[in-house]
Design an enzyme around this catalytic site. Structure first.
Site, PDB file in Angstrom:
ATOM      1  CD  GLU A 134      -2.091   2.121   1.560  1.00 51.41           C
ATOM      2  OE1 GLU A 134      -1.641   3.142   0.955  1.00 51.41           O
ATOM      3  OE2 GLU A 134      -2.011   2.243   2.980  1.00 51.41           O
ATOM      4  CB  CYS A 144      -1.025   6.576   1.490  1.00 57.45           C
ATOM      5  SG  CYS A 144      -2.539   5.945   2.337  1.00 57.45           S
TER       6      CYS A 144
END
EC number: 1.2.1.3
Length: 517
Positions: free
Chosen positions: A285, A319
């Site tokens: 990720e 993110c």
């Protein structure tokens, strides 16, 4: 980079509705004790083999909080050995009923809930995020993710398959084995929960390397893992640096899987290390440059609020931050004006004060990186509309920053800044903005704001992103898969899909004398 449980990045008021007054939030512990600073291997606290330590710093003041053990390859070897022993056939962990694994995870959630104020205070001290968010958001999410996957422990199973011929066939979902997990600093406890919970629910053992910037809460949680009753070696926590301890996990031939959350650049290194070693399973990720697209028919006030929180929540250190705000030309000027006013009103300051909305960046390196991008944006010709400089005289605070007139070829439009910097773009046509939004190496998340359902559905299909939100942002729960397209990573965490990454499917076929339907 992160996540879970309760909706995450709504407006500050919405996200903390249950704690709408200072009286409703418990008082933080301003100087929490730091009882654990060693490596956690085989349910024991141990010094690093090298005896080295490194400092962890309070980003609010820039002062050293304390020192923790600096684990490296030798310590990873010890941890992997413990995890492998805990995973051997016939071990207490392998013989444990799946329902008992679920009970242990629920017990861990109980202990986190018991120590919620302390853990939230520790997170704020070491990370710098506002206490009200550490307590009301992160810890809420941590508790829920352990409970969610606890419920899955005895419900993740194979199936029977009606084969041709005189055979009986079924599948088993078996744990992968020893799982290496490397977590980031932006949501330390949340990211720890995202990775530990599904791995343990499915019967794996874990060697986790926590971020060197924020080791304290993860170490305390290790003590709760032991208190909950997990057998020795099932969970091992290493503090150390990425190029040494992290690389050792990715390269280790006795690690069966690695899961990493962090930068795309490091993700490339981990993928390569996995391929060069034993072809271990990989879940990544990684970074993002996620677009928020505001159409002319959108609810203006709501869209401004959501796009503001999409970027500035957690000091921009997400993110999936909405770090490219595209606004339709006819409403661009009004939207820009409201956005700037919203940024100017955001309260920056001591994260232990309950009305603070924005704390410091996590460390000096991130602080200087973000200021560097602000200078670069000005140099490239973007118009600085507010912020753009340090806040205060100590710590790593940056004023909320908004840029207008940003062009797609500018570096602040293409690269992940990971800080409180919101670039705004103008567009004319839907087809145009879809092409521009997709013109990136990343594909983690995206959002569209519109009252037109047909347009909304078009965007959900056209945008290249692992998650697309409509008229909201950063709603991530433990029930829903999260992950990216393109260089934002591979695999999914959370939800039923998150369990798949931690199991192997085994097909068992048995010859029978006679088959009956």
């Amino acid at each position: 980079m992160l996540r879970f449980l309760a909706p995450r990045l709504l407006s500050l008021q919405g996200r903390t509705a249950r704690y709408s007054s200072a009286a409703a939030l418990p008082s933080p512990i301003l100087n929490p004790d730091i009882p654990y600073n060693q490596l956690f291997i085989n349910n024991e606290w141990q010094d690093a083999v090298s005896k080295k330590t490194f400092p962890t710093v309070n980003p609010t003041t820039g002062e050293v909080i304390g020192h923790v053990a600096e684990g490296d390859r030798a310590d990873v070897d010890r941890a992997v050995k413990a995890a492998r022993e805990a995973f051997r056939l016939g071990s207490p962990w392998r013989r444990m009923d799946a329902s008992e694994r679920g009970r242990l995870l629920n017990r861990l959630a109980d202990l986190v809930e018991r120590d919620r104020v302390y853990l939230a205070s520790l997170e704020t001290l070491d990370n710098g995020k506002p206490f009200q968010e550490s307590y009301a958001l992160d810890l809420d999410e941590v508790i829920k993710v352990y409970r969610y996957f606890a419920g899955w422990a005895d419900k993740w199973h194979g199936k029977t398959i009606p084969m041709d011929g005189q055979h009986f066939c079924f599948t088993r979902h078996e744990p992968v084995g020893v799982c290496g997990q490397i977590i980031p600093w932006n949501f330390p406890l949340v990211m720890q929960g995202w990775k530990l919970a599904p791995a343990l629910a499915t019967g794996n053992t874990v060697v986790m390397k926590v971020a060197e910037q924020t080791p304290l809460s993860a170490l305390y949680l290790a003590s709760l893992i032991k208190e909950a009753g997990f057998p020795p070696g099932v969970v091992n926590i290493i503090t150390g640096y990425g190029p040494t301890a992290g690389a050792a996990i990715a390269q280790h031939v006795d690690v069966d899987k690695v899961a990493f959350t962090g930068s795309t650049e490091v993700g490339h290194l981990i993928q390569k290390a996995a391929g060069d070693s034993n072809l271990k399973r990989v879940t990544l990720e990684l970074g993002g440059k996620s677009p928020s697209i505001v159409l002319a028919d959108a609810d203006m006030e709501h869209a401004v609020e959501q796009c503001h929180e999409a970027l500035f929540f957690n000091m921009g250190q997400c993110c999936c931050a909405g770090s490219r705000t595209f606004v339709e030309e006819s409403i661009y000027n009004e939207f820009l004006e409201r956005t700037v006013e919203k940024a100017k009103q955001r309260k920056v300051g001591n994260p232990f004060e309950l009305d603070t909305q924005q704390g410091p960046q996590v460390d000096k390196e991130q602080f200087e990186r973000v200021l560097g991008y602000i200078q670069l944006g000005q140099k490239e010709g973007a118009k600085l509309l507010c912020g753009g400089e340090r806040f205060g005289e100590r710590g790593f605070f940056i004023k909320p920053t908004v840029f207008g007139g940003v062009q797609d070829d500018m570096r602040i439009a293409k690269e992940e800044i990971f800080g409180p910097v919101q670039p705004l773009f103008k567009f004319k046509k839907i087809e145009e903005v879809v092409e521009r939004a997709n013109n990136t190496r990343y594909g983690l998340a995206a959002a569209v704001f519109t009252r037109d359902l047909d347009k909304a559905m078009y965007f959900t299909q056209a945008l290249q992103a692992g998650t697309v939100w409509v008229n909201t942002y950063n709603i991530v729960t433990c029930h829903t898969p999260f992950g990216g397209f393109k260089e934002s990573g591979n695999g999914r965490e959370l939800g039923e899909d998150g369990l798949k990454a931690y199991t192997e499917v085994k097909t068992v076929t048995i010859k029978v004398p006679q088959k009956n339907s």
